[in-house]
Structure formats: structure tokens, C-alpha cells
Write a protein that holds these residues in place. Structure first.
Motif, PDB file in Angstrom:
ATOM      1  N   GLY A   1       0.803  -1.221   0.000  1.00 50.63           N
ATOM      2  CA  GLY A   1       0.000   0.000   0.000  1.00 50.63           C
ATOM      3  C   GLY A   1       0.835   1.269   0.000  1.00 50.63           C
ATOM      4  N   HIS A   2       2.084   1.168   0.418  1.00 54.14           N
ATOM      5  CA  HIS A   2       2.931   2.358   0.475  1.00 54.14           C
ATOM      6  C   HIS A   2       4.001   2.371  -0.609  1.00 54.14           C
TER       7      HIS A   2
ATOM      8  N   CYS B   1      -1.012  10.348   1.940  1.00 49.93           N
ATOM      9  CA  CYS B   1      -1.314   9.040   2.531  1.00 49.93           C
ATOM     10  C   CYS B   1      -1.249   9.145   4.057  1.00 49.93           C
TER      11      CYS B   1
ATOM     12  N   CYS C   1       0.532   7.551   5.856  1.00 49.55           N
ATOM     13  CA  CYS C   1       1.936   7.420   6.260  1.00 49.55           C
ATOM     14  C   CYS C   1       2.682   8.743   6.107  1.00 49.55           C
TER      15      CYS C   1
ATOM     16  N   LYS D   1       3.391  10.213   3.137  1.00 44.35           N
ATOM     17  CA  LYS D   1       3.939  10.358   1.778  1.00 44.35           C
ATOM     18  C   LYS D   1       2.812  10.723   0.800  1.00 44.35           C
TER      19      LYS D   1
ATOM     20  N   CYS E   1       1.182   7.083  -2.738  1.00 38.02           N
ATOM     21  CA  CYS E   1       1.076   5.681  -2.305  1.00 38.02           C
ATOM     22  C   CYS E   1      -0.109   4.970  -2.983  1.00 38.02           C
TER      23      CYS E   1
HETATM   24 ZN   LIG Z   1       1.649   5.561   2.360  1.00 43.25          ZN
END
Ligand SMILES: [Zn+2]
Length: 402
Positions: free
Chosen positions: A238-239, A250, A252, A254, A257
């Protein structure tokens, strides 16, 4: 020294025979020997012991042209049982299973979003699935298997955001409460176990399990082994960046992604944007509904599914080039759209994967349904008991050897 060595040898036969018969049902002696890589003498000695103990049954005989009829053997599902717990997502699931992971009684408790889920509720769920068990069935429960999301420290402290848990010593709490061995594994590990023991990946040695739900992740099996990674965090497909120009940030932190395009909420969001649904109404749209609309040719749904399929296919193609798998198994919310997604994934693999690698990879969807991780947790408990000599001895009703 001699006793010790022979005790260990018999453990190897028993383990080999039981894990073969867990996967191949029913099997002949020759199947068991081949699958467990044991010689005839070891298979015979181990099987005799297990048949005498009532753990393995002869189901009948297989006529073979001219030769001796061959016994068909299977594990007796009533010989033992397990408790399985799945702590995933929006519901915590519980089961009392038979020896082979067949679900006898199940129960689930909803996990309200953003609320703390008390550990007492886990105790309660286990009590509920065992409540109607006869005293004999209760005695035959060998262990508890738990599938968990989130992270566990080496000291066994579990942090799971969906449950509001931080550093919960779940293994110790369950062991103290139920006086049973407890085995725990992250959810992608239990999902992989379930597919290998009961699902579409029984024969596969190199395969990728693509799971799309609130996130996107893969389970990687290479040469028959689940690749967990240095800190048990492998499979974060997913990333993987699929488009560095994407402007959606995202979770996360980022940009670009895969998860921002192809997770269930991202796909629903995109469809909602295309069709002008107010954000508040998105919760009522399911991914399977979008797949159904795409099947009927609804233009917004087709565009939405094509976009997600392209992104998933592109990200998967990197994994296929790296790992040369024989199977990509679809799991989670995309199972409902396997018929519309598979051609899209094939097309992307055709564009981005070396032709030979694309040719040899099959795409299929999981058929285990929402109890997949419960089945995996039971399989975890089964294999956990086989791996520990004193639990194996208890399971096979043998005198303890050391
Ligand atoms: Zn991500």
C-alpha cells in the motif's frame, strides 16, 4: 542419549504425519510419506501410534488396479479442539473449532470505531463459544490461537489501534485466565496459514496474497515460507509509490502511495467524487456495489474500477518481477469484484512484467469468506502444538519423553 534421540525422531514422524493429513484430506500412506518426506518405516510406526490413540482414522480403502488396496487415512476431527480469536477491524470474532479447524461454535462482538475494546470482552467471547461444549470437548481444547492486527513487541505487548490497545500483554492474560497455551500471529500470517491449510494456496510454493480493505497489503510466500521481514513489517504494498504526482497525502505522510488510490475507502471516495455524492453519504456505498454497477456498465463505476485495477496491477507487477510467483490470490473486499478486476490486473501485468513471468502466474480469489483469519488462528494453534514437544506429547497422549 539414545532415548532422547529416538524420542526426537518419533516427534519428527508424528509432526510430519499430522501436518500432512491437516492439508491432504484424506490421504494414503504413500501421500503422507511423500508430503512429509518420511520413509515407509517411519510413516508406519507413526501412523500405528496415532491410529491406536484415536487421532487418525481409516476411512476406507482405495482400490488400485491389481495391487493391494490402499488405506485412506484422515485426522479424526473430534480428537482435539482449539479456540480461535480474530481481533481484526470492526468485529472481534471467536470460534471453538475441531482438530482440523472446522468451526463448531462462533460468536462475534462489534468494535465501535474509536472506542476502547476491553480485554474482558475477549475473555467473554471465549467463554461464550465454549459455553455449550461438553466437559469432554472442553478437556480436548489444546490451545488458543489469536490473529492480531497491529504490532507486538518481543516482550509480547500488543498495540492495536482498532481496539484502542497500547502495550496489552494479551498472551499472558489469556494464559492466566484459561490455563491453555496461547499462540499469536499477525493477521497476514494467519490469513496465509488459512489459505494454505484450507484454501486456494494448498499446493502453491511461491505466491502473493493481495488484501484490499481499509489498507492494501500483501503476504509474501517464497519457496514455501512466509517472508515476514526483519521487524515483521514486510508486505506494505500500500505504500509503494505508483505516481509521484498524486496530490493526496497518505496516512503514512507520503504522496503517491497505492493505498491512496486502491484501498476500499479510496476507491469509494473516488467514485463519490465522480458522481457528486456528498461526503456524508459515502459510508453507505460499498465496494461490492461499485463492482456490481461496473458489471452493468455504469460509466463512473467502470472508470473507478479501471483506475483501481491499473494501480493495483502496476504495484503488483513490481512484486511479480521480483518474486516470480505462481499465484496471486485476491483477498479482502476485492474478492467481490474478482471477475471485473482480474482482466484489469492481467492487462497491467502484461504491460509491466517480463512475458515469461506474466505467463506463469495465475490470478485467483480467496473462497474462505470473512472467517479466514479465524481458520488461520486455529491452524496456528494446531501447528504451534505440533512444534512444542510437551504439547505434541499431550496431543498424541504419549508419556512425556524428557
Ligand atoms: Zn503511504
Amino acid at each position: 542419549v539414545t532415548t532422547l534421540r529416538s524420542a526426537r525422531a518419533s516427534d519428527v514422524w508424528l509432526r510430519g504425519i499430522l501436518s500432512s493429513l491437516y492439508r491432504i484430506r484424506p490421504a494414503t500412506r504413500a501421500d503422507v510419506g511423500r508430503h512429509a518426506r518420511l520413509n515407509n518405516a517411519s510413516v508406519s510406526r507413526g501412523l500405528n501410534q496415532l491410529i491406536d490413540a484415536g487421532i487418525i482414522r481409516k476411512l476406507g480403502e482405495l482400490e488400485s488396479g491389481g495391487g493391494r488396496p490402499r488405506d485412506l487415512l484422515a485426522i479424526n476431527p473430534d480428537a482435539a479442539g482449539f479456540v480461535a480469536v480474530d481481533l481484526e477491524g470492526i468485529a472481534v470474532r471467536f470460534a471453538h473449532t475441531d482438530f482440523l479447524g472446522g468451526i463448531r461454535r462462533r460468536w462475534e462482538a462489534a468494535v465501535p470505531l474509536g472506542h476502547f475494546f476491553p480485554v474482558d470482552k475477549v475473555f467473554e467471547g471465549i467463554d461464550i463459544v465454549l459455553r455449550d461444549a461438553t466437559p469432554g470437548e472442553r478437556d480436548r481444547v489444546q490451545a488458543i490461537g489469536v490473529s492480531f492486527p497491529g504490532l507486538m513487541t518481543k516482550e509480547g505487548l500488543l498495540t492495536a489501534v482498532n481496539l484502542g490497545w497500547r502495550d496489552v500483554p494479551l498472551e499472558r492474560l489469556l494464559r492466566d485466565r484459561f490455563r491453555l497455551p496461547v499462540f499469536l500471529e499477525r493477521d497476514e500470517g494467519t490469513s496465509i496459514r488459512a489459505e494454505r491449510s484450507h484454501g486456494r494456496a494448498k499446493e502453491a510454493r511461491n505466491w502473493i496474497y493481495l488484501i484490499v480493505s481499509n489498507g492494501v497489503g500483501v503476504g509474501l510466500v517464497v519457496d514455501g515460507r512466509h517472508v515476514a521481514g526483519h521487524t515483521h513489517m514486510s508486505g506494505e504494498l500500500g505504500h509503494v509509490t505508483i505516481d509521484s504526482n498524486l496530490d493526496v497525502r497518505c496516512q503514512c505522510g507520503k504522496y503517491g502511495c497505492l493505498e491512496t488510490v486502491a484501498s476500499t475507502p479510496a476507491i469509494v471516495q473516488y467514485y463519490g467524487d465522480l458522481t457528486g455524492h456528498p461526503p456524508a453519504s459515502l459510508a453507505e456505498i460499498s465496494l461490492s456495489h461499485i463492482f456490481e454497477l461496473a458489471r452493468r456498465g455504469d460509466p463512473a463505476a467502470v472508470t473507478t474500477v479501471e483506475r483501481a485495477g491499473r494501480a493495483l496491477g502496476l504495484a503488483l507487477s513490481h512484486a511479480v518481477n521480483l518474486l516470480n510467483p505462481e499465484l496471486i490470490l485476491l483477498g479482502g473486499d476485492i474478492v467481490a469484484g474478482q471477475d471485473v478486476l482480474t482482466p484489469l490486473l492481467r492487462k497491467e501485468l502484461g504491460r509491466h512484467v517480463l512475458p515469461h513471468l506474466a505467463r506463469v502466474v495465475e490470478i485467483a480469489a480467496s473462497d474462505l469468506g470473512p472467517d479466514v483469519r479465524l481458520r488461520g488462528a486455529a491452524s496456528l494453534a494446531f501447528h504451534g502444538c505440533l512444534a512444542e514437544p510437551h504439547l505434541l506429547a499431550r496431543l498424541c497422549k504419549l508419556p512425556e519423553s524428557t
